[in-house]
Design a protein around this motif. Structure first.
Motif, short mmCIF file in Angstrom:
data_model
loop_
_atom_site.label_atom_id
_atom_site.label_comp_id
_atom_site.label_asym_id
_atom_site.label_seq_id
_atom_site.Cartn_x
_atom_site.Cartn_y
_atom_site.Cartn_z
N HIS A 1 40.92 -16.61 2.40
CA HIS A 1 42.22 -16.54 1.77
C HIS A 1 42.19 -16.89 0.29
N SER A 2 41.14 -17.54 -0.19
CA SER A 2 41.10 -17.99 -1.58
C SER A 2 39.72 -17.72 -2.19
N LYS A 3 39.70 -17.76 -3.51
CA LYS A 3 38.45 -17.58 -4.24
C LYS A 3 37.47 -18.70 -3.93
N ALA A 4 37.95 -19.93 -3.83
CA ALA A 4 37.07 -21.06 -3.54
C ALA A 4 36.39 -20.91 -2.18
N GLU A 5 37.16 -20.50 -1.16
CA GLU A 5 36.59 -20.28 0.17
C GLU A 5 35.53 -19.19 0.13
N PHE A 6 35.85 -18.10 -0.59
CA PHE A 6 34.93 -16.96 -0.66
C PHE A 6 33.63 -17.36 -1.36
N GLU B 1 47.13 -10.89 3.40
CA GLU B 1 46.48 -10.74 2.11
C GLU B 1 45.31 -11.71 2.03
N PHE B 2 44.14 -11.19 1.65
CA PHE B 2 42.93 -12.01 1.61
C PHE B 2 42.21 -11.80 0.28
N TYR B 3 41.47 -12.81 -0.12
CA TYR B 3 40.70 -12.70 -1.36
C TYR B 3 39.50 -11.77 -1.17
N GLY B 4 38.85 -11.91 -0.02
CA GLY B 4 37.66 -11.11 0.27
C GLY B 4 37.06 -11.52 1.59
#
Length: 414
Positions: free
Chosen positions: A141-146, A181-184
């Motif tokens: 869900h976030s850039k940090a997680e990705f 909606e997801f970051y990636g």
């Protein structure tokens, strides 16, 4: 021909029995349940996932456990009530943090090896287990997680696993049913899913065809060293005629595949196997209507922030599993732990009805360093294949082969 007792009729015990029978052993399986695969191997998340090989030993996990301790629906929940077993296990968990990379690589390589063994068993024995070879999609869900997941992907690549990054558009293409909606994400095409219960029951039948004796509804009361060079197993039927009668069988070797009971069994045999029961929950969503079937995903998913995994088990069932609960040997199904799974379904698959969602809870046999124990005990006639944690379905076919080789090795080659 060696007579070998296998304690436990879950996925680990049955794959072990099958491997030993293929190697020419006379095998007897003991389990207190009336059927195979009735405990932790009954309704897990369904994923055979080398992509989920990352061990949990990190300070981030420790901090999350403390943060979520008083949040009933948290992905990781630790009962604050102390016990010596829990404290010793957690101490060893923290001590294993420096081995995070090494243990993750070991797990990934073992998971990759296990794939071929398991699929060969299914082909040889004609086992249908709702297998779906559509890969596993992790989404973030976030850039940090990705970015954190990207580091894990780099580590898994060193272990031989292909796990490629995907964009939001590619996520939509891989699984159109997934809403949000997801970051990636990261996609592992070589991973697959299936019904662990169907597979284990099918393999248990194959074991019987190969001459394995299945002593189900049988409680092992004691394991003793024989006056000669054998092992005596005293057991008692828990159902049917002769329920009160104690029976004794003699074996040349014994393999403990007892899941969360392995610690107690090992203690009787003079060994220490520090398995802790980590509870996991699942729901099986039945999809009776065509509209439900169309709204449910076919690609297996892993939502990293919620710690939830999914598998499609044929056209009419959808399995959703997750959470880790440190609460001793308690198998109660708690509504506060099931509700997040149901709400997650409604959020990401709003067109799929959850009116027929069947809850389940099972105890994962987890070692502090997250690695299964495949080893010889203090007594050279005693062996262990246990402690697979949340990856029993993923790793069992490989560890069964390893323990089978160990049990049948000649003394001068052991």
């Amino acid at each position: 021909m060696s007579r070998v007792a296998v304690i436990g009729a879950g996925i680990t015990g049955i794959t072990t029995a099958y491997n030993l029978a293929r190697r020419g052993c006379e095998v007897t399986v003991f389990d207190r349940q009336p059927y195979a695969a009735m405990e932790t191997s009954f309704a897990n998340g369904g994923q055979l996932s080398a992509s989920n090989a990352e061990v949990w030993n990190s300070w981030a996990t420790v901090l999350k456990g403390i943060k979520w301790m008083f949040t009933p629906g948290a992905p990781l929940l630790v009962n604050p009530r102390p016990s010596w077993h829990k404290l010793s296990w957690m101490g060893e968990f923290v001590a294993s943090i420096p081995k995070y990379e090494q243990n993750t690589l070991t797990t990934a390589r073992l998971a990759i090896e296990a794939r071929a063994h398991l699929m060969q068993m299914a082909r040889d024995e004609g086992i249908a287990f709702d297998c779906e070879e559509r890969g596993i999609l992790h989404f973030y869900h976030s850039k940090a997680e990705f970015e954190a997941a990207a580091k894990v992907s780099t580590l898994l690549a060193r272990g031989g696993l292909e796990r490629r990054a995907v964009t939001m558009e590619e996520i939509r293409a891989i699984e159109p049913a997934l809403k949000g909606e997801f970051y990636g994400g990261f996609y592992t095409p070589s991973d697959f899913t299936g019904d662990i219960h169907k597979f284990t029951v099918g393999l248990a039948r194959a074991c019987e065809r190969r001459g394995v004796t299945m002593r189900l509804s049988s409680e092992v009361r004691s394991i003793q060293h024989d006056a000669g060079d054998g092992i005596r197993v005293s057991w008692q039927p828990t159902e049917g005629e002769g329920q009160a009668g104690l029976q004794v069988d003699r074996f040349d070797r014994i393999v403990v595949c007892g899941g969360v009971m392995s610690r107690q069994l090992a203690s009787r045999l003079g060994d220490r196997v520090n398995v802790y029961p980590v509870k996991g929950y699942s729901i099986t969503v039945h999809l009776p209507e065509a509209s439900d079937q169309e709204a449910a995903p076919w690609t297996s998913l892993l939502d990293d922030s919620a710690k939830i995994v999914t598998s499609r088990l044929g056209s009419t069932r959808f399995r959703v599993a997750g959470t880790a609960e440190f609460n001793g040997y308690n198998k109660d199904i708690r509504a506060a732990r099931i509700e997040p799974l149901v709400q997650w379904c409604r959020k990401h698959f709003p067109g799929m009805s959850t009116r027929q969602a069947v809850p389940w809870a099972g105890l994962r046999p987890m070692m502090p360093d997250m690695l299964p124990r495949v080893m010889r005990g203090r007594d050279p006639r005693v062996f262990y294949n246990t402690g697979h944690g949340h990856l029993g379905w993923t790793l069992s076919a490989a560890t069964a082969d390893a323990v089978g080789a160990l049990v049948t090795a000649r003394p001068n080659a052991a």
